[in-house]
Design a protein around this motif. Structure first.
Motif, PDB file in Angstrom:
ATOM      1  N   GLY A 196       0.825  -1.210   0.000  1.00 54.17           N
ATOM      2  CA  GLY A 196       0.000   0.000   0.000  1.00 54.17           C
ATOM      3  C   GLY A 196       0.856   1.257   0.000  1.00 54.17           C
ATOM      4  O   GLY A 196       0.614   2.190  -0.748  1.00 54.17           O
ATOM      5  N   TRP A 197       1.903   1.239   0.827  1.00 53.69           N
ATOM      6  CA  TRP A 197       2.796   2.402   0.899  1.00 53.69           C
ATOM      7  C   TRP A 197       3.557   2.594  -0.410  1.00 53.69           C
ATOM      8  O   TRP A 197       3.730   3.713  -0.870  1.00 53.69           O
ATOM      9  N   LEU A 198       4.001   1.473  -0.994  1.00 54.35           N
ATOM     10  CA  LEU A 198       4.735   1.574  -2.268  1.00 54.35           C
ATOM     11  C   LEU A 198       3.851   2.183  -3.339  1.00 54.35           C
ATOM     12  O   LEU A 198       4.289   3.011  -4.132  1.00 54.35           O
ATOM     13  N   GLU A 199       2.568   1.758  -3.331  1.00 53.39           N
ATOM     14  CA  GLU A 199       1.649   2.275  -4.335  1.00 53.39           C
ATOM     15  C   GLU A 199       1.509   3.793  -4.186  1.00 53.39           C
ATOM     16  O   GLU A 199       1.576   4.532  -5.161  1.00 53.39           O
ATOM     17  N   GLN A 200       1.332   4.230  -2.921  1.00 59.65           N
ATOM     18  CA  GLN A 200       1.182   5.667  -2.673  1.00 59.65           C
ATOM     19  C   GLN A 200       2.443   6.420  -3.091  1.00 59.65           C
ATOM     20  O   GLN A 200       2.372   7.443  -3.776  1.00 59.65           O
ATOM     21  N   ALA A 201       3.590   5.855  -2.676  1.00 62.83           N
ATOM     22  CA  ALA A 201       4.858   6.519  -2.992  1.00 62.83           C
ATOM     23  C   ALA A 201       5.048   6.583  -4.497  1.00 62.83           C
ATOM     24  O   ALA A 201       5.479   7.612  -5.043  1.00 62.83           O
ATOM     25  N   ARG A 211       4.693   1.880  -8.264  1.00 69.42           N
ATOM     26  CA  ARG A 211       3.242   1.819  -8.125  1.00 69.42           C
ATOM     27  C   ARG A 211       2.729   0.421  -8.488  1.00 69.42           C
ATOM     28  O   ARG A 211       1.897  -0.153  -7.782  1.00 69.42           O
ATOM     29  N   ASN A 212       3.266  -0.138  -9.593  1.00 64.07           N
ATOM     30  CA  ASN A 212       2.796  -1.461 -10.021  1.00 64.07           C
ATOM     31  C   ASN A 212       3.136  -2.553  -9.026  1.00 64.07           C
ATOM     32  O   ASN A 212       2.341  -3.478  -8.794  1.00 64.07           O
ATOM     33  N   ILE A 213       4.324  -2.436  -8.409  1.00 62.69           N
ATOM     34  CA  ILE A 213       4.680  -3.417  -7.369  1.00 62.69           C
ATOM     35  C   ILE A 213       3.638  -3.354  -6.259  1.00 62.69           C
ATOM     36  O   ILE A 213       3.153  -4.369  -5.762  1.00 62.69           O
ATOM     37  N   ALA A 250      -3.050   8.862  -2.061  1.00 65.29           N
ATOM     38  CA  ALA A 250      -2.691   9.495  -3.328  1.00 65.29           C
ATOM     39  C   ALA A 250      -3.285   8.685  -4.473  1.00 65.29           C
ATOM     40  O   ALA A 250      -3.726   9.216  -5.474  1.00 65.29           O
ATOM     41  N   SER A 251      -3.298   7.368  -4.288  1.00 67.52           N
ATOM     42  CA  SER A 251      -3.855   6.495  -5.321  1.00 67.52           C
ATOM     43  C   SER A 251      -5.065   5.796  -4.719  1.00 67.52           C
ATOM     44  O   SER A 251      -4.925   4.947  -3.839  1.00 67.52           O
TER      45      SER A 251
END
Lengths: 281, 304
Positions: A196-201, A211-213, A250-251
């Protein structure tokens, strides 16, 4: 149907008999007392004793909303713990101890035993969430007259998150030992969390790969996406736009992700019924 | 006779280990059937296959006329597992009520049955205590009551006296005899042979996952071991003795054989006298189940 209710009743009895309900109640009330006291004094200090301009009012309102989301974030985490820990031992432990033997030799389908346990735990989980999140909503309303927007939808999404984790914990118990089951479900939860954090970042930094990860992690385990969605619908627009708070979105997870979470939960439940019905006991 | 259990070639393999090789047996209605064998011979796995707890690798069976694992047939079955562990946060009475409801029972009929069984297993005074505080023997007795809630037609008892003192054992023995009087069938796993001897109508010996011998104990009662001490024994005499019984053999100056009825004894004595043989001793004894067990298991069987 009767047999499912009987097993659900037995499960409620177990939660009570093993003092799970009591511990959750006492610590839940303690949590709400601390939160309520903290919220009261912050509110008095920042909002009541220092009136200001319209702009300042808007900032104050965002600050209030932040405090509410912080409370709900903590509740979400506690509910996740309850969802995983309550049923983590229910099948694995009953199989290991042999308690299961006199249950599954009754004229009751094995699937009914799993469904009955699922129902019993789900009722307690829903009550727990209602008490904790409801407590937060009530506190901020009584103290500050603050209304959380879309609260029913937000709580429903949180409950779905808890239901998903609870179902996975029951599924794991059909095959794994108690410990391995707990490690598995929390491992998946951790994966979803960091995803979730990676997607936001990824979205904030405009980095598609990151984001895709994150999205893939959410597909493997959609629990964090559900919290983000819940957090998104309950926040006013102003706070949504503040970057990188624990509840910033953010996403925004799509409705497809919500549908996937529903399918995922149902699939985990059906798999649990099947696994338990087929295994040697 | 109506059969309550019939199985053909049931087999269970766990990985590389063959737990049950070939379970082929029948149990009739109203019969108390003893399933005997050393530890690790496959008794519990066999019982679990019949109960639908464990799916057989091969073979087929019917219990109470239904295929193995049939849910409805379980309404007329009772089971006390070997490693009895129950929901220990319940009181004895609550435990019986929940299990009664799982049998589909309820209301006043269930309440009456619970009181009756609590009294039968002598736990009325402990009925409102949590199972956590029960002794091993008390747990086994409440477990037995649990297996009888539905007035079963067939009761599976896996080592039902393992945690009991002599009084408890007597109680279980009496309950088994009552069940037979009521027309129920009992499938009893045990290695306590003296108990089996008094309660069972028929027994099967299981060794390394195979039923090696099945017999009625009434039949066994007719089997008599005879020991003779005779003057001048020769091969012709031993051959002649074979007309009265089987397994004729000579060792340590004694002649041993097995006859099937007591009537054979005077006939044999008359024949020996007619042959001009001096008889120093003629002893006849029913074989104990223990002797039979050791004989069936053979000398290669080690304690399990």
């Amino acid at each position: 149907m009767m047999e499912i209710l009987t097993v659900a009743h037995l499960t409620l009895h177990e939660i009570k008999g093993r003092k799970v309900a009591l511990a959750a109640l006492i610590l839940g009330v303690a949590f709400l007392l601390v939160y309520g006291a903290g919220f009261y004094f912050v509110y008095q200090d920042v909002f009541v004793n220092s009136p200001g301009s319209a702009l300042r009012r808007a900032q104050q309102s965002a600050g209030l909303s932040f405090l509410v989301m912080a409370g709900l974030y903590a509740v979400n985490f506690l509910m996740v713990m309850m969802a995983v820990l309550m049923p983590v031992d229910t099948l694995a432990g009953d199989i290991r101890s042999g308690v299961i033997q006199t249950l599954v030799t009754k004229p009751v389908r094995r699937a009914s035993i799993v469904l009955g346990k699922w129902l019993g735990f789900w009722v307690v989980l829903a009550l727990y969430l209602a008490m904790m999140a409801g407590g937060i909503l009530l506190i901020v309303r009584v103290i500050a007259g603050f209304e959380v927007q879309n609260a029913p939808a937000g709580l429903a999404l949180m409950l779905l998150e808890g239901t998903l984790l609870m179902t996975l914990s029951i599924l794991g118990g059909t095959r794994l030992s108690t410990l391995a089951n707990g490690v598995m479900v929390f491992g998946l939860y951790g994966l979803a969390f960091i995803g979730g954090w990676l997607e936001q970042a990824g979205v904030l930094l405009d980095n598609a790969t990151t984001r895709n990860i994150g999205v893939i992690a959410s597909l493997i385990m959609p629990s964090e996406a559900l919290w983000q969605l819940a957090s998104y619908v309950m926040q006013p627009a102003l706070l949504r736009d503040m970057p990188a708070t624990p509840f910033s979105v953010a996403s925004v997870p799509s409705t497809a992700m919500l549908a996937w979470a529903l399918v995922y939960t149902l699939g985990a439940l059906l798999l649990a019924l099947r696994q338990f019905s087929k295994r040697d006991l | 006779m109506n059969l309550v259990i019939e199985s053909a070639g049931l087999r269970k393999v766990f990985g590389a280990k063959v737990a049950v090789d070939d379970l082929t047996l029948t149990v009739g209605q109203g019969e108390v059937f003893g399933f005997l064998g050393p530890n690790g011979a496959g008794k519990t796995t066999s019982m679990k296959m019949l109960l639908g707890l464990v799916a057989p690798t091969a073979g087929a069976g019917r219990v109470l006329g239904a295929p193995l694992g049939d849910v409805q047939a379980r309404a007329k079955m009772g089971f006390l597992p070997e490693h009895f562990r129950f929901q220990d946060w319940l009181t004895g009475r609550e435990f019986l009520r929940f299990h009664g409801r799982l049998y589909g029972l309820g209301g006043g009929a269930l309440t009456g049955r619970i009181e009756q069984l609590l009294e039968r297993v002598d736990l009325l005074d402990a009925a409102d205590r949590s199972l956590r505080g029960y002794s091993k023997g008390m747990l086994q007795r409440i477990g037995l009551a649990q297996a009888l809630l539905n007035r079963p037609a067939l009761v599976f008892l896996d080592e039902p006296t393992s945690g009991l003192d002599p009084l408890g054992r007597l109680l279980v023995r009496d309950i088994i005899i009552e069940l037979r009087e009521q027309g129920a069938s009992v499938f009893l796993n045990s290695h306590l042979l003296s108990e089996v001897e008094v309660t069972c109508d028929r027994v099967a010996f299981v060794k390394r996952g195979c039923v090696v011998r099945e017999m009625a104990l009434a039949e066994q009662a007719g089997d008599i071991a005879v020991e003779l001490k005779l003057g001048n024994v020769d091969a012709a005499l031993l051959g002649g003795l074979a007309q009265f019984g089987r397994d004729v053999r000579q060792m340590n100056g004694l002649v041993r054989l097995t006859v099937s009825t007591e009537a054979a004894l005077p006939d044999m004595a008359r024949w020996l006298v007619a042959q001009g043989v001096s008889i120093y001793r003629l002893a006849a004894d029913h074989k104990s189940l223990e002797a039979l067990f050791l004989e069936v298991m053979g000398e290669d069987e080690r304690p399990g």
